[in-house]
Design an enzyme around this catalytic site. Structure first.
Site, PDB file in Angstrom:
ATOM      1  N   TYR A  33      -1.700   6.785 -10.420  1.00  0.00           N
ATOM      2  CA  TYR A  33      -1.045   8.088 -10.311  1.00  0.00           C
ATOM      3  C   TYR A  33       0.225   7.972  -9.484  1.00  0.00           C
ATOM      4  CZ  TYR A  33      -2.610   8.663  -5.454  1.00  0.00           C
ATOM      5  OH  TYR A  33      -2.789   8.515  -4.094  1.00  0.00           O
ATOM      6  N   ARG A  52       7.524   2.474  -9.270  1.00  0.00           N
ATOM      7  CA  ARG A  52       6.208   2.115  -8.712  1.00  0.00           C
ATOM      8  C   ARG A  52       5.102   2.385  -9.713  1.00  0.00           C
ATOM      9  NH1 ARG A  52       4.297   4.657  -3.074  1.00  0.00           N
ATOM     10  NH2 ARG A  52       4.141   6.507  -4.393  1.00  0.00           N
ATOM     11  N   ARG A 100     -18.606   3.762 -22.660  1.00  0.00           N
ATOM     12  CA  ARG A 100     -18.682   3.200 -21.308  1.00  0.00           C
ATOM     13  C   ARG A 100     -19.089   1.729 -21.342  1.00  0.00           C
ATOM     14  NH1 ARG A 100     -21.312   2.180 -16.621  1.00  0.00           N
ATOM     15  NH2 ARG A 100     -20.414   3.091 -14.726  1.00  0.00           N
ATOM     16  N   HIS A 102     -17.832  -2.053 -19.019  1.00  0.00           N
ATOM     17  CA  HIS A 102     -16.935  -2.600 -18.020  1.00  0.00           C
ATOM     18  C   HIS A 102     -15.755  -3.342 -18.640  1.00  0.00           C
ATOM     19  CE1 HIS A 102     -20.313  -1.649 -15.406  1.00  0.00           C
ATOM     20  NE2 HIS A 102     -19.544  -1.878 -14.352  1.00  0.00           N
ATOM     21  N   GLU A 182      -2.356   1.661   7.484  1.00  0.00           N
ATOM     22  CA  GLU A 182      -1.633   2.821   6.954  1.00  0.00           C
ATOM     23  C   GLU A 182      -2.555   4.018   7.045  1.00  0.00           C
ATOM     24  OE1 GLU A 182      -0.739   2.266   2.817  1.00  0.00           O
ATOM     25  OE2 GLU A 182      -2.736   1.529   2.349  1.00  0.00           O
ATOM     26  N   LEU A 207       0.260   0.303   0.746  1.00  0.00           N
ATOM     27  CA  LEU A 207       1.047   0.810  -0.366  1.00  0.00           C
ATOM     28  C   LEU A 207       2.521   0.803   0.018  1.00  0.00           C
ATOM     29  CD1 LEU A 207       0.832   2.170  -3.219  1.00  0.00           C
ATOM     30  CD2 LEU A 207       0.947   4.355  -1.997  1.00  0.00           C
TER      31      LEU A 207
END
Length: 287
Positions: A33, A52, A100, A102, A182, A207
């Site tokens: 996001y 980013r 579903r 992996h 952070e 980040l």
């Protein structure tokens, strides 16, 4: 005005927006996001945010859900439909919907794209900055790839809740050696005794904050020296100033760490100056 969201090619009522229960973002936190500040009708630092986003997608081998220029059109339209002049625009991309498992689904699986926007109050943010915020420290317990802006934020959410329960507004993750990593949703800065701005290197372990990068530009314009190095919690408590940066807070002074006042317990002049100059120096794209 009712809120509007963009979900996979459609603008829908925010209250009715949703994705499939087998979306991999829901099942595995398999997505990324970005959040951009919207200030005075401009999207702030959009180029750096989309750069980013591109890096996060590449690190997880997720293809862009649509062309970058098309995403910019969607961002502006969501902002327009929600009447946001000051606020935030949020975009989330997941690997898409698949049974579903992996293992990654087929490469041609359509990615899921959601874009939302909401208003915020500049006056409320300014008042908070005038008062400063309190933070607590918590042990680092996240995975090593926090340099990727993924939606897997459970440790961050738990840390923020612990801060709220303690009467604070943010939590700082701390390594076993006592150095600050952070914040749960922010980058961390202190001002040393000689006036140097210190922030942890972003090569790994944190980040690479977009607002962090722009604050470096602001500091350079103001003639302030920035040094990227680790610092301890004790150093932060003894610093002249401390503050955090993020798109959601811009520059926010920290006046207390784990119950210990920073300097005189009031916002410092460096953080105030950086915050005041930020809008004029940051990249601005018409929303």
């Amino acid at each position: 005005m009712p809120r509007i969201a963009y979900v996979n090619g459609r603008y829908v009522a925010h209250a009715q927006a949703g994705v499939h229960i087998e979306d991999r973002g829901y099942q595995f936190a398999d997505g990324v996001y970005e959040v951009c500040e919207v200030a005075r009708g401009y999207i702030m630092d959009m180029t750096r945010h989309l750069d980013r986003l591109d890096r996060s997608l590449r690190e997880l081998s997720i293809a862009w859900p649509l062309h970058r220029s098309a995403l910019q059109v969607v961002m502006r339209e969501v902002i327009r439909r929600n009447g946001v002049r000051n606020g935030l625009v949020y975009m989330q991309v997941t690997r898409g919907v698949a049974p579903r498992d992996h293992f990654f689904p087929a490469p041609d699986t359509p990615r899921t794209l959601v874009v939302t926007a909401r208003k915020t109050s500049p006056a409320a943010s300014a008042k908070k900055a005038e008062q400063g915020i309190r933070v607590i420290t918590v042990p680092e317990n996240r995975w090593e790839r926090v340099d990727i802006k993924t939606v897997g934020l459970l440790p961050n959410a738990m840390a923020r809740q612990k801060a709220r329960d303690a009467g604070a507004q943010e939590a700082w993750f701390v390594d076993p050696d006592g150095t600050v990593k952070e914040g749960a949703s922010t980058n961390v800065w202190i001002v040393a005794g000689d006036g140097t701005l210190l922030t942890r290197p972003a090569a790994s372990g944190i980040l690479r904050g977009v607002t962090r990068a722009t604050v470096m530009d602001v500091a350079a314009r103001l003639g302030l020296r920035v040094e990227e190095r680790a610092f301890t919690v004790d150093e932060a408590k003894a610093a002249r100033e401390a503050f955090i940066t993020a798109a959601t807070t811009v520059v926010m002074p920290v006046v207390e760490i784990d119950g210990t006042p920073v300097a005189n317990g009031h916002p410092g002049s460096v953080a105030v100056s950086l915050r005041a100059a930020f809008f004029d120096i940051a990249e601005k794209t018409q929303a």
